[in-house]
Design an enzyme around this catalytic site. Structure first.
Site, PDB file in Angstrom:
ATOM      1  CG  ASP A  56      -1.780   1.219   1.342  1.00 26.57           C
ATOM      2  OD1 ASP A  56      -1.676   2.103   0.456  1.00 26.57           O
ATOM      3  OD2 ASP A  56      -2.570   1.299   2.305  1.00 26.57           O
ATOM      4  CE1 TYR A 145      -3.695   9.970 -13.068  1.00 28.20           C
ATOM      5  CE2 TYR A 145      -4.300  11.026 -15.131  1.00 28.20           C
ATOM      6  CZ  TYR A 145      -3.602  10.050 -14.440  1.00 28.20           C
ATOM      7  OH  TYR A 145      -2.822   9.156 -15.133  1.00 28.20           O
ATOM      8  CB  ILE A 175      -2.094   2.925 -21.986  1.00 28.04           C
ATOM      9  CG1 ILE A 175      -1.044   3.932 -21.480  1.00 28.04           C
ATOM     10  CG2 ILE A 175      -1.433   1.610 -22.423  1.00 28.04           C
ATOM     11  CD1 ILE A 175      -0.024   4.386 -22.498  1.00 28.04           C
TER      12      ILE A 175
HETATM   13  P1  NAD Z   1      -4.620   1.283 -13.093  1.00 24.73           P
HETATM   14  O1  NAD Z   1      -5.676   2.105 -12.454  1.00 24.73           O
HETATM   15  O2  NAD Z   1      -5.022   0.279 -14.093  1.00 24.73           O
HETATM   16  O3  NAD Z   1      -3.764   0.552 -11.984  1.00 24.73           O
HETATM   17  C1  NAD Z   1      -3.324   1.222 -10.849  1.00 24.73           C
HETATM   18  C2  NAD Z   1      -2.967   0.214  -9.809  1.00 24.73           C
HETATM   19  O4  NAD Z   1      -2.685   0.925  -8.596  1.00 24.73           O
HETATM   20  C3  NAD Z   1      -4.093  -0.774  -9.481  1.00 24.73           C
HETATM   21  O5  NAD Z   1      -3.570  -2.081  -9.577  1.00 24.73           O
HETATM   22  C4  NAD Z   1      -4.454  -0.458  -8.025  1.00 24.73           C
HETATM   23  O6  NAD Z   1      -4.766  -1.607  -7.290  1.00 24.73           O
HETATM   24  C5  NAD Z   1      -3.162   0.143  -7.524  1.00 24.73           C
HETATM   25  N1  NAD Z   1      -3.346   0.988  -6.342  1.00 24.73           N
HETATM   26  C6  NAD Z   1      -4.338   1.855  -6.065  1.00 24.73           C
HETATM   27  N2  NAD Z   1      -4.166   2.368  -4.829  1.00 24.73           N
HETATM   28  C7  NAD Z   1      -3.035   1.821  -4.333  1.00 24.73           C
HETATM   29  C8  NAD Z   1      -2.344   1.943  -3.110  1.00 24.73           C
HETATM   30  N3  NAD Z   1      -2.786   2.736  -2.127  1.00 24.73           N
HETATM   31  N4  NAD Z   1      -1.202   1.220  -2.938  1.00 24.73           N
HETATM   32  C9  NAD Z   1      -0.739   0.413  -3.922  1.00 24.73           C
HETATM   33  N5  NAD Z   1      -1.378   0.233  -5.091  1.00 24.73           N
HETATM   34  C10 NAD Z   1      -2.515   0.932  -5.289  1.00 24.73           C
HETATM   35  O7  NAD Z   1      -3.531   2.301 -13.698  1.00 24.73           O
HETATM   36  P2  NAD Z   1      -2.619   2.112 -14.980  1.00 24.73           P
HETATM   37  O8  NAD Z   1      -3.440   2.479 -16.143  1.00 24.73           O
HETATM   38  O9  NAD Z   1      -1.966   0.797 -14.943  1.00 24.73           O
HETATM   39  O10 NAD Z   1      -1.585   3.298 -14.737  1.00 24.73           O
HETATM   40  C11 NAD Z   1      -0.312   3.074 -14.208  1.00 24.73           C
HETATM   41  C12 NAD Z   1       0.398   4.425 -14.124  1.00 24.73           C
HETATM   42  O11 NAD Z   1       0.479   4.996 -15.444  1.00 24.73           O
HETATM   43  C13 NAD Z   1      -0.309   5.460 -13.255  1.00 24.73           C
HETATM   44  O12 NAD Z   1       0.633   6.298 -12.644  1.00 24.73           O
HETATM   45  C14 NAD Z   1      -1.081   6.268 -14.273  1.00 24.73           C
HETATM   46  O13 NAD Z   1      -1.343   7.568 -13.811  1.00 24.73           O
HETATM   47  C15 NAD Z   1      -0.128   6.265 -15.434  1.00 24.73           C
HETATM   48  N6  NAD Z   1      -0.788   6.520 -16.701  1.00 24.73           N
HETATM   49  C16 NAD Z   1      -1.657   5.607 -17.217  1.00 24.73           C
HETATM   50  C17 NAD Z   1      -2.283   5.877 -18.420  1.00 24.73           C
HETATM   51  C18 NAD Z   1      -3.250   4.908 -19.028  1.00 24.73           C
HETATM   52  O14 NAD Z   1      -3.908   5.247 -20.025  1.00 24.73           O
HETATM   53  N7  NAD Z   1      -3.384   3.684 -18.489  1.00 24.73           N
HETATM   54  C19 NAD Z   1      -2.017   7.070 -19.094  1.00 24.73           C
HETATM   55  C20 NAD Z   1      -1.159   7.986 -18.522  1.00 24.73           C
HETATM   56  C21 NAD Z   1      -0.524   7.687 -17.333  1.00 24.73           C
HETATM   57  C1  AKB Z   2      -6.760   8.841 -17.917  1.00 25.84           C
HETATM   58  O1  AKB Z   2      -7.556   8.940 -18.853  1.00 25.84           O
HETATM   59  O2  AKB Z   2      -6.949   9.288 -16.794  1.00 25.84           O
HETATM   60  C2  AKB Z   2      -5.441   8.172 -18.201  1.00 25.84           C
HETATM   61  C3  AKB Z   2      -4.403   9.177 -18.552  1.00 25.84           C
HETATM   62  C4  AKB Z   2      -4.385   9.763 -19.896  1.00 25.84           C
HETATM   63  O3  AKB Z   2      -3.597   9.524 -17.725  1.00 25.84           O
HETATM   64  N1  AKB Z   2      -5.632   7.213 -19.233  1.00 25.84           N
END
Ligand code: NAD
Ligand code: AKB
Length: 320
Positions: A56, A145, A175
């Site tokens: 966590d 965010y 993504i």
């Molecule tokens: P996601 O929401 O799919 O996964 C996030 C993970 O964080 C989950 O497994 C959740 O269980 C975990 N989590 C939440 N609270 C927590 C805590 N207190 N302690 C530990 N774990 C915790 O997110 P993602 O899409 O895999 O994104 C990963 C990273 O990439 C993030 O920093 C996100 O901001 C960034 N990002 C993602 C995207 C996208 O489109 N997926 C785009 C831009 C940036």
């Molecule tokens: C969101 O839509 O919040 C994410 C990002 C672009 O960071 N996929």
């Protein structure tokens, strides 16, 4: 001298990116050297084949215990609350995204860890140019965010300058991937549309047809993380928050490309609160700094991504 990176902890390993990044890192470093850090959702399937640990990020002890137990030298910190979920619970978004990052950086300071931490196109806001957003530009987001991602970039830079910590990261666009559904973002429609095309042939899209956003296919997202972590530090002037571009398209263009493979697919557009968020983000990104400093270049475009996504999802959902 630091030993070569080989003991990796992925925090947020069961999320959209972590669930594909972790197996990829296991192929590079060996399964037993890459630990899947999970929070609420436990690893399953291929992810469960290697070691895992509860982490966590809001509880610094749980990070330190995992680091000590597995002799970790590199952390991929992927835990976050994304944009749409963050607007529903801004307090939680601040806690997880900012306090969580602070805890990871403090652990990095204490245990000499290298860190990968992704920022997002959510750092941009309504005053940012809409097209070809440069690396250095106005960062005035209107979502919690986005606020946490701008704060995170500044916090990382502080730890780099003050303590010499090796923290690196990119500003990911939305993504697109087939393994794990996205977890509460604004760009989620771009993934949901594929599942709907295969399962129901109909999708109700929560942004307008003409909404254009920057996107990236998962293999490029993983490639960007690995390339940046392997880059020569002396060439990196930014370290975190690198603009990286994959592709940009409207929701309508995505639907049209899917329709080429699934002719009877239909999309209805019913914008909800996420439209307002999408409208504050840019449409195209200038990633020339990442290209120059660490050789970034995406491999996937709209056409190749759609073909591959549909093939993968048909195998997964329809088993062929
Ligand atoms: P996601 O929401 O799919 O996964 C996030 C993970 O964080 C989950 O497994 C959740 O269980 C975990 N989590 C939440 N609270 C927590 C805590 N207190 N302690 C530990 N774990 C915790 O997110 P993602 O899409 O895999 O994104 C990963 C990273 O990439 C993030 O920093 C996100 O901001 C960034 N990002 C993602 C995207 C996208 O489109 N997926 C785009 C831009 C940036
Ligand atoms: C969101 O839509 O919040 C994410 C990002 C672009 O960071 N996929």
């Amino acid at each position: 001298m630091r030993k070569e990176s080989r003991r990796v902890l992925v925090i947020g390993a069961t999320g959209q990116i972590g669930s594909e990044l972790t197996p990829y890192l296991r192929k590079i470093y060996g399964s037993s050297n890459v630990i899947a850090g999970y929070h609420k959702r436990k690893p399953s399937g291929t992810l469960a084949k290697g070691p895992s640990v509860y982490v966590d990020v809001c509880d610094r002890r749980s990070i330190e215990e995992a680091v000590k137990k597995y002799d970790i030298d590199t952390v991929y910190h992927m835990a976050a609350i994304l944009s749409a979920a963050g607007e529903k619970n801004p307090q939680l978004a601040w806690k997880v995204n900012v306090e969580g990052l602070y805890n990871v950086l403090e652990a990095a300071r204490e245990y000499d860890l290298r860190v990968f931490w992704p920022s997002s196109i959510a750092v941009f806001g309504p005053k940012t140019p809409k097209y070809n957003v440069p690396q250095d530009t106005i960062l005035c987001p209107t979502t919690m965010y986005g606020v946490t991602k701008v704060t995170g970039e500044l916090l990382c830079k502080y730890y780099i300058d003050k303590y010499g910590i090796d923290v690196r990261g990119v500003r990911y666009p939305g993504i697109i991937s087939s393994e794990t559904l996205p977890g509460g973002g604004t760009t989620d429609y771009a993934v949901e549309m594929f599942y709907a095309a295969i399962e129901h042939k109909k999708y109700v899209c929560f942004v307008r047809e003409d909404t254009v956003l920057p996107m990236m296919y998962m293999p490029d997202a993983i490639k960007a993380a690995i390339m940046l972590m392997n880059a020569d530090r002396s060439k990196l002037t930014y370290m975190v928050g690198y603009n990286v571009s994959g592709m940009s398209f409207s929701a309508g263009e995505l639907a049209a490309e899917i329709k080429k493979h699934v002719p009877d697919f239909e999309v209805e557009y019913k914008p909800d609160f996420r439209q307002k968020i999408a409208d504050t983000w840019p449409k195209t990104i200038d990633d020339s700094v990442a290209r120059k400093e660490w050789g970034w270049k995406p491999d996937w475009d709209l056409k190749s991504m759609v073909k591959d996504m549909l093939e993968k999802l048909k195998k997964k959902i329809l088993h062929y």
